[in-house]
Design a protein around this motif. Structure first.
Motif, short mmCIF file in Angstrom:
data_model
loop_
_atom_site.label_atom_id
_atom_site.label_comp_id
_atom_site.label_asym_id
_atom_site.label_seq_id
_atom_site.Cartn_x
_atom_site.Cartn_y
_atom_site.Cartn_z
N LEU A 29 -8.06 -12.26 6.81
CA LEU A 29 -7.82 -13.70 6.56
C LEU A 29 -8.80 -13.83 5.36
O LEU A 29 -9.98 -13.23 5.12
N ALA A 30 -8.50 -14.93 4.73
CA ALA A 30 -9.13 -15.04 3.42
C ALA A 30 -10.38 -16.02 3.37
O ALA A 30 -10.63 -16.93 4.16
N GLY A 31 -11.31 -15.38 2.65
CA GLY A 31 -12.52 -16.13 2.29
C GLY A 31 -13.52 -16.09 3.51
O GLY A 31 -14.83 -15.55 3.29
N GLY A 32 -13.26 -16.57 4.77
CA GLY A 32 -14.17 -16.64 5.75
C GLY A 32 -14.19 -17.76 6.40
O GLY A 32 -13.46 -18.59 6.09
N PRO A 33 -15.17 -18.14 7.42
CA PRO A 33 -15.14 -19.46 8.34
C PRO A 33 -15.56 -20.62 7.64
O PRO A 33 -15.51 -21.66 8.13
N ARG A 416 -11.56 -22.09 -7.23
CA ARG A 416 -12.34 -21.20 -6.62
C ARG A 416 -11.59 -19.95 -6.73
O ARG A 416 -10.41 -19.79 -6.47
N GLY A 417 -12.34 -19.08 -7.06
CA GLY A 417 -11.68 -17.48 -7.31
C GLY A 417 -12.62 -16.48 -6.30
O GLY A 417 -13.84 -16.61 -6.34
N ALA A 418 -12.16 -15.62 -5.61
CA ALA A 418 -12.85 -14.57 -4.79
C ALA A 418 -12.31 -13.33 -4.61
O ALA A 418 -11.02 -13.22 -4.65
N TYR A 419 -12.93 -12.12 -4.65
CA TYR A 419 -12.56 -10.84 -4.65
C TYR A 419 -13.00 -10.29 -3.41
O TYR A 419 -14.34 -10.36 -3.05
N GLY A 420 -12.61 -9.85 -2.37
CA GLY A 420 -13.14 -9.34 -1.04
C GLY A 420 -12.83 -7.54 -0.96
O GLY A 420 -11.45 -7.27 -1.56
N TRP A 421 -13.72 -6.93 -0.53
CA TRP A 421 -13.53 -5.44 -0.33
C TRP A 421 -14.30 -4.88 0.84
O TRP A 421 -15.35 -5.74 1.38
N GLN A 438 -1.02 10.80 20.71
CA GLN A 438 -2.37 10.35 20.12
C GLN A 438 -2.30 9.21 19.18
O GLN A 438 -1.89 9.25 18.45
N VAL A 439 -3.15 8.15 19.79
CA VAL A 439 -3.47 7.04 18.94
C VAL A 439 -4.68 7.06 18.50
O VAL A 439 -5.71 6.78 19.22
N THR A 440 -4.98 6.77 17.25
CA THR A 440 -6.47 6.79 16.58
C THR A 440 -6.62 5.64 15.71
O THR A 440 -5.33 5.05 15.17
N PHE A 441 -7.62 5.05 15.32
CA PHE A 441 -7.73 4.01 14.36
C PHE A 441 -8.55 4.53 13.24
O PHE A 441 -9.81 4.06 13.22
N PRO A 442 -8.17 5.25 12.44
CA PRO A 442 -9.05 5.64 11.02
C PRO A 442 -9.32 4.33 10.08
O PRO A 442 -8.61 3.48 9.87
N GLU A 443 -10.40 4.35 9.46
CA GLU A 443 -10.60 3.36 8.59
C GLU A 443 -9.92 3.54 7.31
O GLU A 443 -9.69 4.72 6.78
N ALA A 444 -9.71 2.30 6.95
CA ALA A 444 -8.64 2.25 5.78
C ALA A 444 -9.32 1.30 4.91
O ALA A 444 -9.64 0.23 5.28
N PRO A 445 -9.47 1.48 3.38
CA PRO A 445 -10.00 0.36 2.46
C PRO A 445 -9.15 -0.63 2.54
O PRO A 445 -7.85 -0.62 2.18
N VAL A 446 -9.65 -1.90 2.29
CA VAL A 446 -9.12 -3.28 1.93
C VAL A 446 -9.62 -3.85 0.75
O VAL A 446 -10.83 -3.91 0.42
N LYS A 447 -8.47 -4.52 0.19
CA LYS A 447 -8.75 -5.45 -1.23
C LYS A 447 -8.14 -6.71 -0.92
O LYS A 447 -6.78 -6.80 -0.46
N GLN A 448 -8.70 -7.79 -1.25
CA GLN A 448 -8.19 -9.13 -1.10
C GLN A 448 -8.84 -9.75 -2.17
O GLN A 448 -9.86 -9.98 -2.70
N PHE A 449 -7.66 -10.76 -2.96
CA PHE A 449 -8.00 -11.51 -3.98
C PHE A 449 -7.48 -13.00 -3.55
O PHE A 449 -6.41 -13.08 -2.86
N GLU A 450 -8.36 -14.02 -3.92
CA GLU A 450 -7.92 -15.48 -3.40
C GLU A 450 -8.21 -16.33 -4.51
O GLU A 450 -9.38 -16.22 -5.41
N GLY A 451 -7.29 -17.35 -4.79
CA GLY A 451 -7.56 -18.33 -5.75
C GLY A 451 -7.22 -19.53 -5.27
O GLY A 451 -6.13 -19.66 -4.47
N SER A 452 -7.78 -20.66 -5.45
CA SER A 452 -7.53 -22.06 -4.80
C SER A 452 -7.96 -23.08 -5.83
O SER A 452 -8.76 -22.90 -6.68
N ILE A 453 -7.48 -24.35 -5.64
CA ILE A 453 -7.85 -25.65 -6.15
C ILE A 453 -7.74 -26.75 -5.10
O ILE A 453 -7.24 -26.86 -4.03
N SER A 454 -9.00 -27.34 -5.41
CA SER A 454 -9.53 -28.46 -4.25
C SER A 454 -9.31 -29.78 -5.26
O SER A 454 -9.83 -29.98 -6.14
N PHE A 455 -9.07 -30.84 -4.32
CA PHE A 455 -8.99 -32.23 -4.95
C PHE A 455 -9.89 -33.18 -4.10
O PHE A 455 -9.88 -33.09 -2.80
N PHE A 456 -10.60 -34.12 -4.64
CA PHE A 456 -11.45 -34.87 -3.85
C PHE A 456 -11.45 -36.32 -4.27
O PHE A 456 -11.39 -36.70 -5.45
#
Length: 461
Positions: A29-33, A416-421, A438-456
């Motif tokens: 999910l983008a950005g955070g809470p 707003r622009g953000a890069y997540g890793w 056999q089911v395992t959950f190995p760690e996998a690297p994640v990259k995320q790019f976000e761009g947004s525009i806001s009006f008030f």
């Protein structure tokens, strides 16, 4: 969930249930809470804890309401955002003849109105804020497909094709209705308090299809499948308190602090439905078949679902410049909505008043992961920037107000622009041959790019 099986593929069922049930929550999910800015100054610099921002003061620090000079209404249309997520080796499978993996890519657009607030000046040194804020809104979805062909171990060997597809979609909204009050306790000290009522909804779908097809002409050796489906549509109502303080240490320096939380779940509703079907027709073992469906209702009772958050910041005024910075610290909590870990975030920015009618600003931010990486959940750090302008169309104000200046108007636009890793615990499936999966959950690297525009838009009267 367990059941008897005599073939490798039929035994996938128990592992698939465990794997997919854990994959069901947040994938990326983008950005955070707090990724959606809720006031013009927050959109420009991100650091507003020590500001006089009337529109966002009720949300970020209710103490600022003690300095309200005019009543105002603020409307924000925010979170017009685009998010790209890349998870390397999100799904993996090990077959007798090959090992394979697949990357998950998703590109998603979201939009949501972020704020409608009314700030009222009760009297000099006493302000009230009532509003509806949406600090978080996200939609995400994606799929991974793995396909491989080889010889299934039998006498004689059977040419076979293995296919596995994992897909998901999720939509989440957090909306708060809140009332806050701020008081100018002394010439240099402001204090404030706020009670926030939360309305959060989440809709989620997860589908996993795994099949093994052989080339045998014998109907009892044709292969098998595992199909898993989950449908969740749940919501909750909660409460969260907030306390704030602002202190003018000097004519140019202001210090501020705030305490938010913990958040309490008061009411929850909505079911989570799961469906599992498996069957196998393979050499050397009896035919097997399994099917089940379960429904889980939302938990009841009052419970802490989000941890305490502490914030501290400052603001420095210098001629036409304003510099602001703040740090937020979050406590750890192992709760029903996930494992929140101790972490911090930091924001800093500056604004420059070009003239009476135009303010420009920019800022930088970094957020540590708020949750520990787990099955089906990312753990991401974010870094990014904010920038924008706040304009007062003086000609419009003058034309509509006439000779008497009884009201004012501000408009703002920001990007707003953000890069997540970070990491993600993907799904690795090893069907085996004649033995349990056999089911395992190995760690996998994640990259995320976000761009947004806001009006008030803010109207003051």
């Amino acid at each position: 969930m367990r059941h008897r099986t005599h073939t490798a593929l039929a035994s996938c069922a128990a592992g698939a249930v465990a794997a997919v049930a854990l994959l069901a929550p947040v994938v990326a999910l983008a950005g955070g809470p707090d990724s959606v800015p809720l006031s013009p100054e927050a959109a420009l610099t991100g650091a507003v804890l020590a500001s006089d921002d009337a529109g966002g003061g009720g949300w970020y620090n209710p103490a600022s309401l003690g300095g309200v000079r005019r009543s105002s209404v603020q409307i924000g249309a925010s979170a017009y955002s685009e998010t790209y997520t890349f998870i390397e080796d999100a799904a993996q499978a090990a077959l007798p003849w090959a090992k394979l993996s697949g990357n998950l890519r998703s590109l998603n657009y979201t939009s949501v109105p972020s704020v409608l607030s009314y700030t009222y000046k009760l009297k000099d040194g006493l302000g009230l804020s009532i509003g509806v804020w949406t600090p978080y809104h996200a939609y995400d979805g994606g799929s991974v497909t793995l396909v491989t062909s080889g010889n299934y171990p039998a006498s004689p060997a059977l040419p076979s094709t293995f296919t596995e597809t994992y897909s998901f979609s999720q939509r989440r909204d957090d909306t708060f209705g809140a009332v806050g009050v701020g008081w100018q306790a002394t010439r240099k000290l402001r204090v404030g308090a706020m009670l926030q009522g939360a309305y959060s909804t989440e809709s989620r779908t997860v589908d996993v299809n795994t099949s093994l097809q052989t080339s045998s002409a014998d109907p009892l050796q044709s292969g098998g499948h595992v199909v898993y489906s989950e449908r969740t549509d749940q919501g909750l109502l909660g409460l969260r308190p907030m306390l704030g303080v602002q202190w003018d240490a000097t004519d140019t320096l202001r210090l501020a602090g705030a305490v938010r939380g913990p958040a309490l779940r008061v009411v929850a509703w909505g079911p989570s439905n799961t469906f599992l079907s498996s069957a196998a027709l393979l050499p050397g073992v009896p035919p097997t078949q399994y099917q089940t469906q379960t429904t889980t209702n939302a938990p009841r009772g009052v419970e802490v679902v989000e941890p305490v958050r502490l914030s501290g910041g400052l603001r420095v005024l210098w001629e036409r410049w304003t510099f602001a910075a703040e740090v937020n610290w979050q406590a750890s909590l192992d709760g029903p909505l996930g494992h929140f870990k101790e972490g911090w975030s930091a924001r800093a920015g500056a604004t420059w008043r070009m003239n009476e009618d135009l303010l420009v600003g920019a800022g930088l931010f970094q957020d540590q992961p708020s949750e520990t990486a787990a099955q089906g959940k990312t753990s991401l750090s974010f870094a990014g920037f904010t920038a924008g302008v706040v304009s007062r169309p003086s000609r419009v104000v003058k034309a509509l107000a006439g000779s008497e200046k009884t009201w004012d108007l501000l408009t703002a636009v920001a990007v707003r622009g953000a890069y997540g890793w970070g990491t993600y615990q993907g799904l690795s499936l090893d069907p085996g041959v004649g033995q349990p999966i056999q089911v395992t959950f190995p760690e996998a690297p994640v990259k995320q790019f976000e761009g947004s525009i806001s009006f008030f838009t803010a109207i003051m009267f």
